[in-house]
Design a protein around this motif. Structure first.
Motif, PDB file in Angstrom:
ATOM      1  N   LYS A 136     -40.496   3.735  15.368  1.00 15.76           N
ATOM      2  CA  LYS A 136     -39.797   2.939  14.516  1.00 15.76           C
ATOM      3  C   LYS A 136     -38.265   2.868  14.611  1.00 15.76           C
ATOM      4  O   LYS A 136     -37.597   3.685  15.178  1.00 15.76           O
ATOM      5  CB  LYS A 136     -40.014   3.201  12.925  1.00 15.76           C
ATOM      6  CG  LYS A 136     -41.259   3.028  12.632  1.00 15.76           C
ATOM      7  CD  LYS A 136     -41.593   3.544  11.077  1.00 15.76           C
ATOM      8  CE  LYS A 136     -42.979   3.570  10.859  1.00 15.76           C
ATOM      9  NZ  LYS A 136     -43.323   4.102   9.143  1.00 15.76           N
ATOM     10  N   ASP A 137     -37.645   1.601  14.203  1.00 16.41           N
ATOM     11  CA  ASP A 137     -36.164   1.475  14.493  1.00 16.41           C
ATOM     12  C   ASP A 137     -35.475   1.788  13.382  1.00 16.41           C
ATOM     13  O   ASP A 137     -36.149   2.368  12.419  1.00 16.41           O
ATOM     14  CB  ASP A 137     -35.741  -0.058  14.959  1.00 16.41           C
ATOM     15  CG  ASP A 137     -36.207  -1.098  13.821  1.00 16.41           C
ATOM     16  OD1 ASP A 137     -36.369  -0.565  12.837  1.00 16.41           O
ATOM     17  OD2 ASP A 137     -36.010  -2.165  14.259  1.00 16.41           O
ATOM     18  N   ALA A 138     -34.105   1.708  13.100  1.00 14.31           N
ATOM     19  CA  ALA A 138     -33.433   2.160  12.081  1.00 14.31           C
ATOM     20  C   ALA A 138     -33.945   1.596  10.700  1.00 14.31           C
ATOM     21  O   ALA A 138     -33.698   2.186   9.903  1.00 14.31           O
ATOM     22  CB  ALA A 138     -31.820   2.084  12.334  1.00 14.31           C
ATOM     23  N   GLU A 144     -43.057   0.325  18.502  1.00 18.62           N
ATOM     24  CA  GLU A 144     -44.117   0.580  19.472  1.00 18.62           C
ATOM     25  C   GLU A 144     -45.175   1.412  18.352  1.00 18.62           C
ATOM     26  O   GLU A 144     -44.902   2.216  17.750  1.00 18.62           O
ATOM     27  CB  GLU A 144     -44.145   1.475  20.742  1.00 18.62           C
ATOM     28  CG  GLU A 144     -45.279   1.725  21.569  1.00 18.62           C
ATOM     29  CD  GLU A 144     -44.734   2.535  22.815  1.00 18.62           C
ATOM     30  OE1 GLU A 144     -45.549   3.099  23.507  1.00 18.62           O
ATOM     31  OE2 GLU A 144     -43.411   2.668  23.077  1.00 18.62           O
ATOM     32  N   ASP A 145     -46.465   1.090  18.451  1.00 20.96           N
ATOM     33  CA  ASP A 145     -47.511   1.701  17.817  1.00 20.96           C
ATOM     34  C   ASP A 145     -48.851   1.743  18.968  1.00 20.96           C
ATOM     35  O   ASP A 145     -49.627   1.046  19.234  1.00 20.96           O
ATOM     36  CB  ASP A 145     -48.126   0.535  16.702  1.00 20.96           C
ATOM     37  CG  ASP A 145     -49.153   1.153  15.618  1.00 20.96           C
ATOM     38  OD1 ASP A 145     -49.376   2.271  15.991  1.00 20.96           O
ATOM     39  OD2 ASP A 145     -49.272   0.462  14.874  1.00 20.96           O
TER      40      ASP A 145
END
Length: 203
Positions: A136-138, A144-145
């Motif tokens: 996860k990003d910030a 990506e999962d």
């Protein structure tokens, strides 16, 4: 990191891919193949005990890791088909298209071999190996999962079930009895190279 960077010869632990390919081509665990002297282009493969068991079913041949039977299977189904199935199982290394591949004369990192073996208990489905579950990003957005990776069928479900059954016999009364665990089903295959430089149990 030896788990994914070291390239080692898998020896006989490569054989389940050969046997599974043979089952996909119409053979069964009860199909009889000669375990008898064989010479191909000047090469005479031998069993580790230097003996022969005569005509035996595939299940017995895998249980006792008969090298000559593995060579005969490669001759029957074709080396290119086996290499193709190995790559579908997740082995990404370049595999030599020589008859000696029947005895595991290639170099494969342990992580790739472990990934290839997951096809058997997964009913023939290949699920990509990844050390990353999710990124996860910030801001919390998923980049990506891999929590539900895409599965691809490599072997049919009956082939996978037969292979698990045959490899269970390898552990219960074959070359891998040291891997036996009471009250726990274990299926797998051993593999050794010259002077025990590489000694495998994959399961």
């Amino acid at each position: 990191n030896r788990a994914w960077q070291a390239r080692r010869q898998p020896g006989s632990s490569f054989k389940p891919i050969i046997y599974a390919t043979a089952l996909e081509c119409g053979l069964t665990p009860d199909s009889v193949v000669p375990d008898s002297p064989l010479t191909v282009d000047g090469w005479t493969p031998k069993n580790s005990d230097g003996r022969y068991m005569g005509s035996i079913p595939l299940s017995t041949a895998l249980q006792h890791s008969r090298n000559v039977v593995s060579v005969r299977l490669v001759q029957m189904v074709g080396i290119k088909r086996i290499v193709d199935f190995a790559h579908q199982c997740g082995i990404i290394e370049e595999l030599p298209e020589f008859l000696s591949l029947s005895l595991g004369s290639c170099e494969v990192p342990p992580l790739q071999m472990a990934g290839a073996y997951t096809v058997f208990p997964n009913a023939g489905l290949k699920i990509p190996v990844s050390p990353i579950k999710m990124i996860k990003d910030a801001e919390g957005r998923i980049v990506e999962d891999n929590t539900v990776p895409a599965a691809k069928e490599v072997f049919s479900e009956p082939t996978a079930a037969n292979m698990v059954d045959m490899m269970t016999r390898v552990v219960s009364a074959g070359t891998a009895t040291n891997a036996y665990m009471e009250n726990h089903e274990v299926a797998g295959k051993t593999g050794t190279t010259d002077s025990f430089r590489d000694a495998w149990f994959n399961g």
